[in-house]
Design an enzyme around this catalytic site. Structure first.
Site, PDB file in Angstrom:
ATOM      1  CG  ASN A   9     -30.661  18.268  20.565  1.00 38.58           C
ATOM      2  OD1 ASN A   9     -30.728  19.316  21.199  1.00 38.58           O
ATOM      3  ND2 ASN A   9     -31.697  17.771  19.906  1.00 38.58           N
ATOM      4  CE  LYS A  11     -33.403  15.431  22.353  1.00 37.35           C
ATOM      5  NZ  LYS A  11     -34.286  14.310  22.173  1.00 37.35           N
ATOM      6  CG  HIS A  99     -34.992  17.438  17.055  1.00 39.59           C
ATOM      7  ND1 HIS A  99     -35.992  16.866  17.801  1.00 39.59           N
ATOM      8  CD2 HIS A  99     -33.856  16.761  17.355  1.00 39.59           C
ATOM      9  CE1 HIS A  99     -35.473  15.881  18.530  1.00 39.59           C
ATOM     10  NE2 HIS A  99     -34.176  15.804  18.276  1.00 39.59           N
ATOM     11  CD  GLU A 101     -37.223  16.077  21.191  1.00 36.48           C
ATOM     12  OE1 GLU A 101     -36.514  17.066  21.465  1.00 36.48           O
ATOM     13  OE2 GLU A 101     -36.892  14.900  21.459  1.00 36.48           O
ATOM     14  CD  GLU A 172     -32.160  13.020  16.128  1.00 36.73           C
ATOM     15  OE1 GLU A 172     -31.221  12.804  16.890  1.00 36.73           O
ATOM     16  OE2 GLU A 172     -33.034  13.872  16.364  1.00 36.73           O
ATOM     17  N   GLY A 178     -35.201   8.991  22.987  1.00 38.02           N
ATOM     18  CA  GLY A 178     -35.515   9.040  24.417  1.00 38.02           C
ATOM     19  C   GLY A 178     -36.220   7.798  24.943  1.00 38.02           C
ATOM     20  CB  SER A 218     -31.996   5.233  22.484  1.00 39.92           C
ATOM     21  OG  SER A 218     -33.249   5.730  22.924  1.00 39.92           O
TER      22      SER A 218
END
Ligand code: 13P
Length: 259
Positions: A9, A11, A99, A101, A172, A178, A218
């Site tokens: 991904n 992003k 996701h 985000e 996730e 991250g 991560s």
């Protein structure tokens, strides 16, 4: 046997100029014959604008390109949005939805996800459906409750077990994304086992055994092997490490060598 999947991904990262050097380097690291394995699948979730350029590197469909989001309507007055029909128009049949985000920064809700799942089902598209809890929810011991709620959206929108065949699930945990702090193999396995059990209850054991469950947060070339040996972890959805061709190449090497 369920499929092992490594999914990048990117992003909102990358550039047109990065595509060629990235794939040249990536292909140097990996064993190209591994891309023909029916059991191991490689996906690249790219920003919309780079999907077309990335097509030159998918080796006649041995690699799958995916969008990172889409709208729930086929067309209409939704300024700035991309519809799944438009994705199909460009040969893209896979979409990441849910996701964290998107949930966090773009107001993605269970309601909008429900609509997206419906249109993607109608269009026979493949879904990478993301779920995961925040740090606060984890600390409040609400992880399983949150996941159950997010899974219910999926189960309600796709009630038939045949619908699940086009779904890949990605767990996730938001606190691991991250941050460099991946879930431990034991933590991730425990949650993945719970997810598989919940799927077995909602559909049946056969469906639960068939669906690929990815871990994201991560993951990198150093921790992937210890996660991969867990019985309910079938692959990874990778952010930062998927922007580094050598590292992502090593991840694919490890994944594609795992039965
Ligand atoms: P990182 O691998 O950068 O933690 O990102 C995970 C992720 O959000 C993939 O969708």
């Amino acid at each position: 046997m369920r499929k092992r999947i490594l999914a990048a991904n990117w992003k909102m990262n990358g550039s047109k100029a990065m595509l060629k050097p990235f794939f040249d380097q990536f292909f140097k690291i990996i064993d190209m014959s591994s891309l023909s394995s029916p059991q191991h699948k490689l996906y690249f979730g790219m920003p919309y604008l780079y999907l077309e350029g990335a097509r030159s590197y998918i080796l006649n469909g041995k690699i799958t390109l995916s969008a990172q989001n889409c709208h729930w309507a086929e067309s209409g007055a939704f300024t700035g949005e991309i519809s799944p029909v438009m994705l199909q128009d460009f040969g893209i049949n896979t979409v990441i939805i849910g996701h964290s985000e998107r949930r966090q920064f773009f107001n993605e809700t269970e309601e909008t996800l429900d609509k997206k799942l419906h249109i993607l089902k109608k269009l026979n598209m493949q879904v990478i459906y993301c779920i995961g809890e925040s740090l606060e929810q984890k600390e409040a011991k609400e992880t399983l409750k949150v996941l159950q709620m997010q899974l219910k959206t999926l189960f309600t929108a796709l009630p038939n077990k045949s619908d699940l065949e086009r779904v890949v699930l990605a767990y996730e945990p938001i606190w691991a994304i991250g941050t460099g702090l991946a879930a431990t193999p034991e933590q991730a396995q425990e949650v993945h086992r719970f997810i598989r059990g919940t799927i077995a209850e909602a559909y049946d054991i056969d469906s639960a055994e068939k669906i690929s469950l990815l871990y994201g947060g991560s993951s990198n070339a150093s921790n992937i092997v210890s996660l991969l040996v867990q019985p309910d972890i079938d692959g990874f959805l990778v952010g930062g490490a998927a922007l580094k061709p050598e590292e992502f190449g090593r991840m694919w090497r490890d994944l594609s060598q795992t039965p």
